[in-house]
Write an enzyme that holds these catalytic residues in place. Structure first.
Site, mmCIF file in Angstrom:
data_model
loop_
_atom_site.group_PDB
_atom_site.id
_atom_site.type_symbol
_atom_site.label_atom_id
_atom_site.label_comp_id
_atom_site.label_asym_id
_atom_site.label_seq_id
_atom_site.Cartn_x
_atom_site.Cartn_y
_atom_site.Cartn_z
ATOM 1 N N ASN A 106 0.852 -1.163 0.063
ATOM 2 C CA ASN A 106 0.033 0.021 0.016
ATOM 3 C C ASN A 106 0.768 1.218 0.070
ATOM 4 O O ASN A 106 1.981 1.172 0.634
ATOM 5 C CB ASN A 106 -0.841 0.018 1.280
ATOM 6 C CG ASN A 106 -1.744 1.275 1.298
ATOM 7 O OD1 ASN A 106 -2.397 1.777 0.468
ATOM 8 N ND2 ASN A 106 -1.798 1.878 2.539
ATOM 9 N N HIS A 108 1.189 5.044 0.872
ATOM 10 C CA HIS A 108 0.454 5.937 1.884
ATOM 11 C C HIS A 108 1.258 7.393 2.055
ATOM 12 O O HIS A 108 2.495 7.192 2.153
ATOM 13 C CB HIS A 108 0.489 5.504 3.493
ATOM 14 C CG HIS A 108 -0.410 6.227 4.407
ATOM 15 N ND1 HIS A 108 -1.762 6.160 4.345
ATOM 16 C CD2 HIS A 108 0.073 7.017 5.449
ATOM 17 C CE1 HIS A 108 -2.099 7.106 5.354
ATOM 18 N NE2 HIS A 108 -1.242 7.356 6.004
ATOM 19 N N SER A 135 5.257 6.654 2.330
ATOM 20 C CA SER A 135 5.779 5.380 2.711
ATOM 21 C C SER A 135 5.025 4.039 1.771
ATOM 22 O O SER A 135 3.967 4.388 1.383
ATOM 23 C CB SER A 135 5.083 4.933 4.028
ATOM 24 O OG SER A 135 5.682 5.821 4.815
ATOM 25 N N ASP A 144 -2.711 0.739 7.770
ATOM 26 C CA ASP A 144 -1.420 1.509 7.553
ATOM 27 C C ASP A 144 -0.324 0.965 8.560
ATOM 28 O O ASP A 144 0.459 1.674 9.049
ATOM 29 C CB ASP A 144 -1.632 3.070 7.486
ATOM 30 C CG ASP A 144 -2.609 3.560 6.389
ATOM 31 O OD1 ASP A 144 -2.582 3.007 5.334
ATOM 32 O OD2 ASP A 144 -3.216 4.485 6.755
HETATM 33 C C1 GAR Z 1 -2.557 9.163 -2.806
HETATM 34 O O1 GAR Z 1 -2.109 10.611 -2.680
HETATM 35 C C2 GAR Z 1 -2.367 8.144 -1.998
HETATM 36 O O2 GAR Z 1 -1.035 8.304 -1.484
HETATM 37 C C3 GAR Z 1 -3.411 8.314 -0.983
HETATM 38 O O3 GAR Z 1 -4.411 8.464 -2.004
HETATM 39 C C4 GAR Z 1 -4.270 9.351 -2.922
HETATM 40 C C5 GAR Z 1 -4.615 8.736 -4.394
HETATM 41 O O4 GAR Z 1 -4.307 9.457 -5.470
HETATM 42 N N1 GAR Z 1 -3.836 7.057 -0.298
HETATM 43 C C6 GAR Z 1 -3.887 7.021 0.898
HETATM 44 O O5 GAR Z 1 -4.149 8.206 1.654
HETATM 45 C C7 GAR Z 1 -4.075 5.645 1.518
HETATM 46 N N2 GAR Z 1 -4.604 5.619 2.850
HETATM 47 P P1 GAR Z 1 -4.661 8.694 -6.789
HETATM 48 O O6 GAR Z 1 -6.307 8.277 -6.944
HETATM 49 O O7 GAR Z 1 -4.532 9.982 -7.778
HETATM 50 O O8 GAR Z 1 -3.539 7.785 -7.149
#
Ligand code: GAR
Length: 185
Positions: A106, A108, A135, A144
């Site tokens: 994943n 994060h 991360s 997470d």
């Molecule tokens: C990203 O910033 C990712 O790091 C975050 O969601 C966004 C998805 O963007 N993930 C989390 O917060 C997971 N807990 P995307 O749909 O444009 O790839």
């Protein structure tokens, strides 16, 4: 004939990290054999269609429990036999039904263990540290909380929130691609 490793990618929204995987790794270093989303309105759906990647849409709102949803996800993923499943903006809490059967990583947007859960970019920007970052970690049943594979950090000094957010969105793509390579190696 190409003998690339197979991965699955899961997303819930925009899919910019999914797009980066498609543009940099797909059909070069590994094959995305399935893309899966829990959100029928996810913008990332069109990325899968444009790249002719098989798509599974499993609307999480249609399931009464997390377990019921997870068991369908596991069943669909297993049909494609991915060696690794990548959560790229997949905004679901997963139960052991998923985490104990599917080898997954994943992305994060914080330096874990700081700021687990939602709004990690905002919380990182506002916290007491001079740095923030991203991360990539193995998925476990703790949100997470699985073992960290790699992290990338940036200094916050002098950055507006918008500039910080933009930098995070850029380094997270590099981090995810690097982590996929590392795990598949
Ligand atoms: C990203 O910033 C990712 O790091 C975050 O969601 C966004 C998805 O963007 N993930 C989390 O917060 C997971 N807990 P995307 O749909 O444009 O790839």
């Amino acid at each position: 004939m190409a003998n690339r490793k197979k991965i699955a990618v899961l997303f819930s929204g925009k899919g910019s990290n999914f797009a980066h995987i498609v543009n940099t790794l797909h059909k070069k270093e590994c094959d995305v054999v399935v893309a899966l989303t829990n959100n029928p309105k996810a913008e990332g759906i069109k990325i899968a269609k444009e790249a002719s990647i098989p798509l599974e849409v499993i609307d999480s709102k249609a399931y009464e429990s997390r377990e019921a949803f997870d068991s369908v996800v596991v069943e669909r993923l297993e049909a494609y036999q991915p060696e690794l499943t990548v959560l790229a903006g997949f905004m679901r809490i997963l139960t052991p039904l998923f985490t104990e059967q599917i080898k997954s990583i994943n992305l994060h947007p914080s330096l874990l263990p700081r700021h687990k859960g939602l709004k990690a970019i905002e919380k990182s920007y506002e916290d007491e540290y001079t740095n923030g970052g991203v991360s990539v970690h193995y998925v476990s049943s703790e949100l997470d909380g699985g073992e960290v594979i790699l992290q990338k950090e940036i200094a916050k000094e002098g950055l507006s929130f918008e500039a910080y957010d933009e930098k995070i969105r850029s380094i997270e793509k590099e981090a995810l691609a690097e982590a996929i390579r590392k795990v598949l190696d």
